[in-house]
Write a protein that holds these residues in place. Structure first.
Motif, PDB file in Angstrom:
ATOM      1  N   ALA A  14       6.403   5.487   7.601  1.00 34.64           N
ATOM      2  CA  ALA A  14       5.128   5.265   8.287  1.00 34.64           C
ATOM      3  C   ALA A  14       4.136   4.605   7.341  1.00 34.64           C
ATOM      4  O   ALA A  14       4.176   4.817   6.127  1.00 34.64           O
ATOM      5  CB  ALA A  14       4.554   6.585   8.801  1.00 34.64           C
ATOM      6  N   ARG A  15       3.261   3.810   7.944  1.00 32.49           N
ATOM      7  CA  ARG A  15       2.116   3.225   7.242  1.00 32.49           C
ATOM      8  C   ARG A  15       0.875   3.532   8.067  1.00 32.49           C
ATOM      9  O   ARG A  15       0.935   3.619   9.291  1.00 32.49           O
ATOM     10  CB  ARG A  15       2.250   1.722   7.103  1.00 32.49           C
ATOM     11  CG  ARG A  15       3.192   1.308   6.020  1.00 32.49           C
ATOM     12  CD  ARG A  15       2.840  -0.069   5.495  1.00 32.49           C
ATOM     13  NE  ARG A  15       3.938  -0.576   4.727  1.00 32.49           N
ATOM     14  CZ  ARG A  15       4.121  -0.325   3.431  1.00 32.49           C
ATOM     15  NH1 ARG A  15       3.260   0.408   2.776  1.00 32.49           N
ATOM     16  NH2 ARG A  15       5.160  -0.820   2.799  1.00 32.49           N
ATOM     17  N   GLY A  36       0.815  -1.211   0.000  1.00 33.95           N
ATOM     18  CA  GLY A  36       0.000   0.000   0.000  1.00 33.95           C
ATOM     19  C   GLY A  36       0.846   1.257   0.000  1.00 33.95           C
ATOM     20  O   GLY A  36       1.946   1.289  -0.550  1.00 33.95           O
ATOM     21  N   LEU A  37       0.343   2.289   0.653  1.00 32.52           N
ATOM     22  CA  LEU A  37       1.050   3.567   0.711  1.00 32.52           C
ATOM     23  C   LEU A  37       2.125   3.532   1.787  1.00 32.52           C
ATOM     24  O   LEU A  37       1.908   3.017   2.881  1.00 32.52           O
ATOM     25  CB  LEU A  37       0.075   4.702   1.018  1.00 32.52           C
ATOM     26  CG  LEU A  37      -0.973   4.998  -0.046  1.00 32.52           C
ATOM     27  CD1 LEU A  37      -1.901   6.112   0.440  1.00 32.52           C
ATOM     28  CD2 LEU A  37      -0.332   5.380  -1.358  1.00 32.52           C
ATOM     29  N   LEU A  38       3.265   4.093   1.453  1.00 37.42           N
ATOM     30  CA  LEU A  38       4.382   4.199   2.385  1.00 37.42           C
ATOM     31  C   LEU A  38       4.770   5.672   2.449  1.00 37.42           C
ATOM     32  O   LEU A  38       5.046   6.295   1.415  1.00 37.42           O
ATOM     33  CB  LEU A  38       5.568   3.359   1.912  1.00 37.42           C
ATOM     34  CG  LEU A  38       6.818   3.413   2.775  1.00 37.42           C
ATOM     35  CD1 LEU A  38       6.555   2.783   4.148  1.00 37.42           C
ATOM     36  CD2 LEU A  38       7.974   2.719   2.082  1.00 37.42           C
ATOM     37  N   PHE A  39       4.778   6.229   3.646  1.00 37.42           N
ATOM     38  CA  PHE A  39       5.121   7.636   3.838  1.00 37.42           C
ATOM     39  C   PHE A  39       6.561   7.719   4.311  1.00 37.42           C
ATOM     40  O   PHE A  39       6.979   6.972   5.204  1.00 37.42           O
ATOM     41  CB  PHE A  39       4.162   8.271   4.842  1.00 37.42           C
ATOM     42  CG  PHE A  39       2.752   8.254   4.336  1.00 37.42           C
ATOM     43  CD1 PHE A  39       2.270   9.279   3.549  1.00 37.42           C
ATOM     44  CD2 PHE A  39       1.930   7.175   4.609  1.00 37.42           C
ATOM     45  CE1 PHE A  39       0.985   9.241   3.051  1.00 37.42           C
ATOM     46  CE2 PHE A  39       0.637   7.124   4.118  1.00 37.42           C
ATOM     47  CZ  PHE A  39       0.161   8.160   3.333  1.00 37.42           C
ATOM     48  N   GLN A  40       7.315   8.644   3.717  1.00 31.65           N
ATOM     49  CA  GLN A  40       8.740   8.773   4.005  1.00 31.65           C
ATOM     50  C   GLN A  40       9.035  10.179   4.512  1.00 31.65           C
ATOM     51  O   GLN A  40       8.590  11.164   3.917  1.00 31.65           O
ATOM     52  CB  GLN A  40       9.552   8.515   2.732  1.00 31.65           C
ATOM     53  CG  GLN A  40       9.291   7.151   2.130  1.00 31.65           C
ATOM     54  CD  GLN A  40       9.799   7.039   0.710  1.00 31.65           C
ATOM     55  OE1 GLN A  40       9.637   7.952  -0.092  1.00 31.65           O
ATOM     56  NE2 GLN A  40      10.396   5.904   0.392  1.00 31.65           N
ATOM     57  N   LEU A  41       9.774  10.240   5.606  1.00 31.58           N
ATOM     58  CA  LEU A  41      10.253  11.509   6.147  1.00 31.58           C
ATOM     59  C   LEU A  41      11.769  11.487   6.012  1.00 31.58           C
ATOM     60  O   LEU A  41      12.456  10.813   6.784  1.00 31.58           O
ATOM     61  CB  LEU A  41       9.860  11.671   7.621  1.00 31.58           C
ATOM     62  CG  LEU A  41      10.432  12.895   8.328  1.00 31.58           C
ATOM     63  CD1 LEU A  41       9.870  14.180   7.730  1.00 31.58           C
ATOM     64  CD2 LEU A  41      10.150  12.836   9.819  1.00 31.58           C
ATOM     65  N   PRO A  42      12.310  12.182   5.009  1.00 28.95           N
ATOM     66  CA  PRO A  42      13.764  12.195   4.844  1.00 28.95           C
ATOM     67  C   PRO A  42      14.430  12.886   6.031  1.00 28.95           C
ATOM     68  O   PRO A  42      13.878  13.828   6.595  1.00 28.95           O
ATOM     69  CB  PRO A  42      13.987  13.000   3.570  1.00 28.95           C
ATOM     70  CG  PRO A  42      12.654  13.141   2.924  1.00 28.95           C
ATOM     71  CD  PRO A  42      11.623  12.959   3.993  1.00 28.95           C
ATOM     72  N   TRP A 101       8.469   3.819  11.883  1.00 31.59           N
ATOM     73  CA  TRP A 101       9.709   3.103  12.171  1.00 31.59           C
ATOM     74  C   TRP A 101      10.848   3.719  11.366  1.00 31.59           C
ATOM     75  O   TRP A 101      10.627   4.610  10.561  1.00 31.59           O
ATOM     76  CB  TRP A 101       9.569   1.612  11.860  1.00 31.59           C
ATOM     77  CG  TRP A 101       9.476   1.296  10.402  1.00 31.59           C
ATOM     78  CD1 TRP A 101      10.512   0.977   9.560  1.00 31.59           C
ATOM     79  CD2 TRP A 101       8.299   1.297   9.590  1.00 31.59           C
ATOM     80  NE1 TRP A 101      10.038   0.786   8.287  1.00 31.59           N
ATOM     81  CE2 TRP A 101       8.690   0.970   8.274  1.00 31.59           C
ATOM     82  CE3 TRP A 101       6.959   1.541   9.833  1.00 31.59           C
ATOM     83  CZ2 TRP A 101       7.782   0.884   7.222  1.00 31.59           C
ATOM     84  CZ3 TRP A 101       6.057   1.454   8.783  1.00 31.59           C
ATOM     85  CH2 TRP A 101       6.471   1.122   7.502  1.00 31.59           C
ATOM     86  N   GLN A 102      12.036   3.199  11.597  1.00 24.84           N
ATOM     87  CA  GLN A 102      13.165   3.691  10.821  1.00 24.84           C
ATOM     88  C   GLN A 102      13.765   2.549   9.991  1.00 24.84           C
ATOM     89  O   GLN A 102      13.417   2.399   8.841  1.00 24.84           O
ATOM     90  CB  GLN A 102      14.180   4.374  11.718  1.00 24.84           C
ATOM     91  CG  GLN A 102      13.587   5.704  12.215  1.00 24.84           C
ATOM     92  CD  GLN A 102      14.543   6.576  12.928  1.00 24.84           C
ATOM     93  OE1 GLN A 102      15.209   6.152  13.858  1.00 24.84           O
ATOM     94  NE2 GLN A 102      14.618   7.833  12.516  1.00 24.84           N
ATOM     95  N   GLU A 103      14.595   1.726  10.549  1.00 25.80           N
ATOM     96  CA  GLU A 103      15.262   0.705   9.734  1.00 25.80           C
ATOM     97  C   GLU A 103      14.486  -0.597   9.630  1.00 25.80           C
ATOM     98  O   GLU A 103      14.664  -1.351   8.683  1.00 25.80           O
ATOM     99  CB  GLU A 103      16.658   0.447  10.293  1.00 25.80           C
ATOM    100  CG  GLU A 103      17.552   1.669  10.176  1.00 25.80           C
ATOM    101  CD  GLU A 103      18.874   1.490  10.866  1.00 25.80           C
ATOM    102  OE1 GLU A 103      19.001   0.627  11.758  1.00 25.80           O
ATOM    103  OE2 GLU A 103      19.799   2.239  10.518  1.00 25.80           O
ATOM    104  N   ASN A 104      13.621  -0.886  10.596  1.00 17.63           N
ATOM    105  CA  ASN A 104      12.951  -2.176  10.648  1.00 17.63           C
ATOM    106  C   ASN A 104      11.489  -1.957  11.038  1.00 17.63           C
ATOM    107  O   ASN A 104      11.209  -1.480  12.135  1.00 17.63           O
ATOM    108  CB  ASN A 104      13.670  -3.077  11.668  1.00 17.63           C
ATOM    109  CG  ASN A 104      13.100  -4.457  11.769  1.00 17.63           C
ATOM    110  OD1 ASN A 104      12.018  -4.749  11.252  1.00 17.63           O
ATOM    111  ND2 ASN A 104      13.817  -5.329  12.452  1.00 17.63           N
TER     112      ASN A 104
END
Length: 142
Positions: free
Chosen positions: A99-100, A31-37, A118-121
């Motif tokens: 985030a999901r 689905g959608l994956l939200f990314q915060l650089p 989450w970050q890496e996992n």
């Protein structure tokens, strides 16, 4: 007549704080994956270093808003936050955060969304949250 689903970048620009944070939206098999650089300006505790808790919460709340706006193209306007409850589970380090969202209730006027960050996992969340939103006007169904 149905409205087309807007492009993710177009949705992000409708929320100034989401644009300020640099939130990006990707779509994958889940689905959608939200990314915060990661950005140095988002660090709240330089001694750890760790992202500011308000940035983590803002990212998660905005991910839920964007999720609703993307998946509900009949939605007119930006949903209004009714309440937002967050549980911080660990410090968010100086790296990209993800985030999901899961919409657990979608009524005519109110939506409930659960958010996991989450970050890496993905199995080791930084924070989890639950939010309720008042949905704006709907496009009339013909």
């Amino acid at each position: 007549m149905s409205r087309p689903v807007p492009a993710p970048d177009d949705i992000v620009t409708r929320i100034p704080y989401a644009a300020f944070l640099g939130i990006r939206i990707a779509r994958d098999a889940d689905g959608l994956l939200f990314q915060l650089p990661y950005a140095e300006r988002l660090v709240g505790n330089r001694a750890l270093p760790a992202l500011h808790g308000g940035v983590v919460a803002g990212f998660m709340e905005n991910a839920a808003l964007l999720h609703l706006m993307y998946l509900e193209p009949r939605q007119v306007g930006i949903p209004k936050t009714i309440d937002f409850s967050i549980d911080y589970l660990r410090s968010a380090g100086p790296r990209e955060s993800l985030a999901r969202c899961e919409v657990t209730r979608l009524g005519r006027r109110v939506a409930q969304v659960q958010i996991r960050c989450w970050q890496e996992n993905a199995a080791v969340p930084v924070a989890v949250a639950r939010a309720h939103f008042l949905l704006g006007g709907q496009v009339p169904v013909a």
